[in-house]
Design a protein around this motif. Sequence first.
Motif, PDB file in Angstrom:
ATOM      1  N   LYS A  52      18.889  89.228  38.566  1.00  0.00           N
ATOM      2  CA  LYS A  52      19.262  88.470  37.377  1.00  0.00           C
ATOM      3  C   LYS A  52      19.111  86.988  37.663  1.00  0.00           C
ATOM      4  O   LYS A  52      19.266  86.541  38.782  1.00  0.00           O
ATOM      5  N   GLU A  69      31.914  90.736  37.668  1.00  0.00           N
ATOM      6  CA  GLU A  69      33.200  90.055  37.704  1.00  0.00           C
ATOM      7  C   GLU A  69      33.188  88.942  38.725  1.00  0.00           C
ATOM      8  O   GLU A  69      32.553  89.027  39.757  1.00  0.00           O
ATOM      9  N   GLY A  70      33.962  87.933  38.446  1.00  0.00           N
ATOM     10  CA  GLY A  70      34.078  86.847  39.410  1.00  0.00           C
ATOM     11  C   GLY A  70      32.937  85.855  39.344  1.00  0.00           C
ATOM     12  O   GLY A  70      32.828  84.974  40.194  1.00  0.00           O
ATOM     13  N   TRP A 109      23.379  82.780  44.012  1.00  0.00           N
ATOM     14  CA  TRP A 109      22.787  81.736  44.833  1.00  0.00           C
ATOM     15  C   TRP A 109      22.140  80.693  43.940  1.00  0.00           C
ATOM     16  O   TRP A 109      21.390  81.024  43.038  1.00  0.00           O
ATOM     17  N   LYS A 136      39.319  98.047  35.899  1.00  0.00           N
ATOM     18  CA  LYS A 136      39.075  97.076  36.962  1.00  0.00           C
ATOM     19  C   LYS A 136      39.297  97.743  38.314  1.00  0.00           C
ATOM     20  O   LYS A 136      40.177  98.577  38.479  1.00  0.00           O
ATOM     21  N   CYS A 152      28.718  89.661  51.535  1.00  0.00           N
ATOM     22  CA  CYS A 152      28.757  88.774  50.383  1.00  0.00           C
ATOM     23  C   CYS A 152      30.151  88.240  50.175  1.00  0.00           C
ATOM     24  O   CYS A 152      30.524  87.890  49.096  1.00  0.00           O
ATOM     25  N   GLY A 153      30.921  88.247  51.217  1.00  0.00           N
ATOM     26  CA  GLY A 153      32.315  87.865  51.048  1.00  0.00           C
ATOM     27  C   GLY A 153      32.477  86.490  50.449  1.00  0.00           C
ATOM     28  O   GLY A 153      33.202  86.282  49.521  1.00  0.00           O
ATOM     29  N   SER A 154      31.790  85.544  50.982  1.00  0.00           N
ATOM     30  CA  SER A 154      31.875  84.210  50.387  1.00  0.00           C
ATOM     31  C   SER A 154      30.537  83.540  50.524  1.00  0.00           C
ATOM     32  O   SER A 154      29.742  83.871  51.385  1.00  0.00           O
ATOM     33  N   GLU A 199      23.066  91.445  43.600  1.00  0.00           N
ATOM     34  CA  GLU A 199      24.104  92.150  44.327  1.00  0.00           C
ATOM     35  C   GLU A 199      23.575  92.934  45.510  1.00  0.00           C
ATOM     36  O   GLU A 199      24.328  93.625  46.191  1.00  0.00           O
ATOM     37  N   TYR A 206      36.925  89.057  44.728  1.00  0.00           N
ATOM     38  CA  TYR A 206      36.939  89.224  43.289  1.00  0.00           C
ATOM     39  C   TYR A 206      36.869  90.697  42.899  1.00  0.00           C
ATOM     40  O   TYR A 206      36.540  91.554  43.689  1.00  0.00           O
ATOM     41  N   LEU A 207      37.177  90.920  41.632  1.00  0.00           N
ATOM     42  CA  LEU A 207      37.260  92.276  41.115  1.00  0.00           C
ATOM     43  C   LEU A 207      35.917  92.788  40.665  1.00  0.00           C
ATOM     44  O   LEU A 207      35.018  92.044  40.399  1.00  0.00           O
ATOM     45  N   ARG A 208      35.856  94.103  40.494  1.00  0.00           N
ATOM     46  CA  ARG A 208      34.720  94.686  39.812  1.00  0.00           C
ATOM     47  C   ARG A 208      35.265  95.512  38.655  1.00  0.00           C
ATOM     48  O   ARG A 208      36.439  95.814  38.604  1.00  0.00           O
ATOM     49  N   LYS A 209      34.334  95.872  37.781  1.00  0.00           N
ATOM     50  CA  LYS A 209      34.719  96.781  36.700  1.00  0.00           C
ATOM     51  C   LYS A 209      33.808  97.988  36.765  1.00  0.00           C
ATOM     52  O   LYS A 209      32.616  97.850  36.986  1.00  0.00           O
ATOM     53  N   LEU A 221      27.501  98.460  37.379  1.00  0.00           N
ATOM     54  CA  LEU A 221      27.523  97.049  37.758  1.00  0.00           C
ATOM     55  C   LEU A 221      26.371  96.695  38.669  1.00  0.00           C
ATOM     56  O   LEU A 221      25.951  95.568  38.743  1.00  0.00           O
ATOM     57  N   ASN A 277      28.734  93.400  29.828  1.00  0.00           N
ATOM     58  CA  ASN A 277      28.875  93.822  31.223  1.00  0.00           C
ATOM     59  C   ASN A 277      27.665  93.577  32.103  1.00  0.00           C
ATOM     60  O   ASN A 277      27.507  94.246  33.121  1.00  0.00           O
ATOM     61  N   PHE A 325      36.150 101.245  30.708  1.00  0.00           N
ATOM     62  CA  PHE A 325      36.070 100.313  31.828  1.00  0.00           C
ATOM     63  C   PHE A 325      37.432 100.085  32.450  1.00  0.00           C
ATOM     64  O   PHE A 325      38.405  99.823  31.759  1.00  0.00           O
ATOM     65  N   MET A 381      30.805  79.512  43.018  1.00  0.00           N
ATOM     66  CA  MET A 381      30.071  80.758  42.807  1.00  0.00           C
ATOM     67  C   MET A 381      30.585  81.868  43.706  1.00  0.00           C
ATOM     68  O   MET A 381      30.958  81.618  44.851  1.00  0.00           O
ATOM     69  N   PRO A 382      30.559  83.105  43.225  1.00  0.00           N
ATOM     70  CA  PRO A 382      30.912  84.231  44.084  1.00  0.00           C
ATOM     71  C   PRO A 382      29.760  84.544  45.034  1.00  0.00           C
ATOM     72  O   PRO A 382      28.684  83.956  44.918  1.00  0.00           O
ATOM     73  N   GLY A 383      29.993  85.457  45.920  1.00  0.00           N
ATOM     74  CA  GLY A 383      29.032  85.722  46.975  1.00  0.00           C
ATOM     75  C   GLY A 383      27.700  86.269  46.522  1.00  0.00           C
ATOM     76  O   GLY A 383      26.736  86.276  47.262  1.00  0.00           O
ATOM     77  N   TYR A 384      27.610  86.712  45.285  1.00  0.00           N
ATOM     78  CA  TYR A 384      26.350  87.313  44.865  1.00  0.00           C
ATOM     79  C   TYR A 384      25.526  86.375  43.990  1.00  0.00           C
ATOM     80  O   TYR A 384      24.560  86.796  43.361  1.00  0.00           O
ATOM     81  N   ARG A 434      43.772 101.288  36.212  1.00  0.00           N
ATOM     82  CA  ARG A 434      42.912 100.515  37.095  1.00  0.00           C
ATOM     83  C   ARG A 434      42.939 101.079  38.487  1.00  0.00           C
ATOM     84  O   ARG A 434      43.797 101.877  38.833  1.00  0.00           O
TER      85      ARG A 434
END
Lengths: 335, 589
Positions: free
Chosen positions: B560, B92-93, B579, A219, A258-260, B545, A227-230, A96, B88, A217, B574-577, A311
């Motif tokens: 990206k 996510e998010g 902008w 989660k 990078c929380g929000s 990221e 949020y989730l990751r994979k 990822l 992929n 994959f 948008m998520p934190g990653y 998961r």
Amino acid sequence: MSPTAVVTEDEGRRKLSSTMERNYLGLSDCSSVDSCDSTLPSLCDEKKVNLNLKATELRLGLPGSQSPEREMDSDFYLTKLDEKPLFPLLPAKDGLQKNVVSGNKRGFADTVDGFSQGKFNGNTGINVMLSPRPAGAQASTVKEMPSKVLQERPCAARGTAGHNHAGAASVAGCAPASKAQVVGWPPIRSFRKNSMATASKNNNDEVDGKPGPAALFVKVSMDGAPYLRKVDLRTYATYQQLSSALEKMFSCFTLGQCGSHGAPGKEMMSESKLRDLLHGSEYVLTYEDKDGDWMLVGDVPWEMFIDTCRRLKIMKGSDAIGLAPRAMEKSKSRS
Amino acid sequence: MQQQQKVAALSYSFPEEVLEHVFSFIDSTKDRGSISLVCKSWYEIERWCRRRVFVGNCYAITPAMVIKRFPKVRSITLKGKPHFADFNLVPEGWGGYVCPWIKAMAVAFPCLEEIKLKRMVISDDCLDLIAKSFKNFKVLVLISCEGFTTDGLASIAANCRNLRELDLRESEVEDICGHWLSHFPDSYTSLVSLNISCLANEVNFPALERLVSRCPNMHTLRLNRAAPLDKLANLLRGAPQLVELGTGAYTSEMRPEVFTNLAAAFSGCKQMKGLSGFWDVLPSYLPAVYPVCSRLTSLNLSYATIQSPDLIKLVGQCQSLQRLWVLDYIEDAGLDMLAASCKDLRELRVFPSDPFGLEANVALTEQGLVSVSEGCPKLHSVLYFCRQMTNAALNTIARNRPNMTRFRLCIIEPRTPDYLTLQSLDSGFGAIVEHCKDLQRLSLSGLLTDRVFEHIGTYAKKLEMLSVAFAGDSDLGLHHVLSGCDNLRKLEIRDCPFGDKALLANAAKLETMRSLWMSSCSVSYGACKLLGQKLPRLNVEVIDERGPPNLRPDSNPVEKLYIYRTISGPRLDMPGYVWTMEDDSAYLE
């Protein structure tokens, strides 16, 4: 020193079935933080380079006439080498993170040469990971693709300052004997990949002969993360690799970086503070198995784990206390 | 002045109702758009009678804007994440939440009948809202969606009395309980199409059987892998009118009565035109489908891990085949047979059985595709995974099939040259774009230089979607495409040495396209900012990221980049990653 998001060494040993003596969590091998001792922490140290006006000028320039890309590349690599420990340089191919934004332009020509010499060009992480089969002998020596690759990674990470984020240094001394899995290539949908993974397991007697290392994959969620990751479990060969990758993936949550959107990005954590946070048992890695039970990660052999893991969840240590006894019972009943 | 009077006269002589009636025959979004541009009154009439809306990028416009313009919509299609999310490349998010749309439409479109989503995130609450808000709800299609569980499906089943279609193609559903199907009331009989192939666990089979047998208009049924083969015969007997069937795992203990039952059941399916499913195939069960083979127009064997001889036996009986999806186990020999037997073939997709293996495990080469291109005059859509290719083969294919509209070639190893000449595949792909003048979609692979992009820019005038990976040498490549491809709508690029120049030089082009995706290229943060500043009707989103891009030098390439045109401004979810490059200086703080 207690490990990161996984079971402590002592607990791990207790849970290991008697057949496995390995320490899955061998932090001494290639600890995420240790390996980047060559890098300096703190983004503050980097100078902000002035906007390269020429490169960004809106005009119909003659491509190739003036190549600010070169300058850009060298700045880029410098930047990479100064990369903070928050995203420590790990061997993990976690599927990822960074696809390398690289100077592919130069990388391409280099890798053409690199092919024949069978060497990596560390300029471009992606090229490193690609390393298309070098001619003849080298390719044929590698049958076990994923594990071989991943074993080589520690060597790569130690040998160079840059890896995924593409340092300028080449990965000297590590022959690209196997092909790494590039994220998203070949372009096959996850649904299909996961279907084929199960298919090859069922059919490998009649059909393929070899179990295709298709992606798997799952989660990953973390308490408190938005949020989730994979992750693709097949890109790791050990618990340590998985743990390092997850650490890296979720470290930005831990640090609130990078929380929000709009979170203050400028709060820097010192290297030691990070280490303490992650290696303290504040967070524990757990997984849901095929039976729907939540177990602590690390109590069964790796192969069995990826077979049964549906998961992952990074829980607060306090929430995971109840899981230990069940895990032990289960591993007893399995062995 | 005379002209205006004439026009005025014409429009007064046509009552609105007549125009509306005429417009009702026009369904295509494109044509509807054209109608609305004729004059103000046509715009007004058209917008009040538009029933179907297609939103190719859910962030290009807000729900409120759609509702305002088209107050009487009955069917909406929304697409969310970029295409590369399938592979992929999108973390996510990222976004693509349908909830705001559903909430707005629940109020504004009480007569909504159809919701079709692709690559979007939909929650159980949303499904519940759909189930309870739209009294005449008929069609729910969720392609590659995620975020919901079988509980949400239960709500749909329980509440949508007029549901005709429930299609969950390739979605990620959290499978909590197979009993959701039982929530369809006994009085419910209007199901026409059901696709549950993506569900991981067994559904309640008796409930499924009852459902299928009481819905006389069942047309399409796609089971999931967990659906046992030995129960299929019974199911089919309850629905002999089925036209499209997706089996579950096509394997069972070898028992003669299972086989004979199955064969008999298939014999009863006189309308069957399409088959899919076929996970875990036991070859000895294949002959059970022979009764329907000659009528089949669509066959999806892309999960069937059976070898070439069995494939040949099966496909050889399907002379009416128009669409074939298959694994590369079919090999060149099988494709030769296909070329010889299936003269009506329009679409071929060959998937790799062992994509991550280092060496070829099957005898499938460029030759197979050449054969099919020779033997099948109607072939116009191709997706082909293979390990070797030559310019000569591509040239032959191009000349054989100038009617090609979709050509996606994936040579598994990136940057693989022509294996005979060791040269790049520029001229081969060049031939494709030159000869196939109606080409709408193209995916490139293999060793490619800027030259191929020059060919594309020169010839691919109808091209709408282009996918590029590990190709090109310099910005010139990207420049050729952006400046030459007049109809380009979607461009997705990964791992190419394209940087700022071409992008900035062709910035205006980006507003004529739906979207541009670039990952692992060399576009700098500074360029992204500039684009965001200069072009307010574009959202320039940086996905990175590593942390905020403004903490690194402007010359630093972003990981990206996703740029899309929009009239709704930057998105807020948008998520934190991610902008957005805005045109004020928000990012500088």
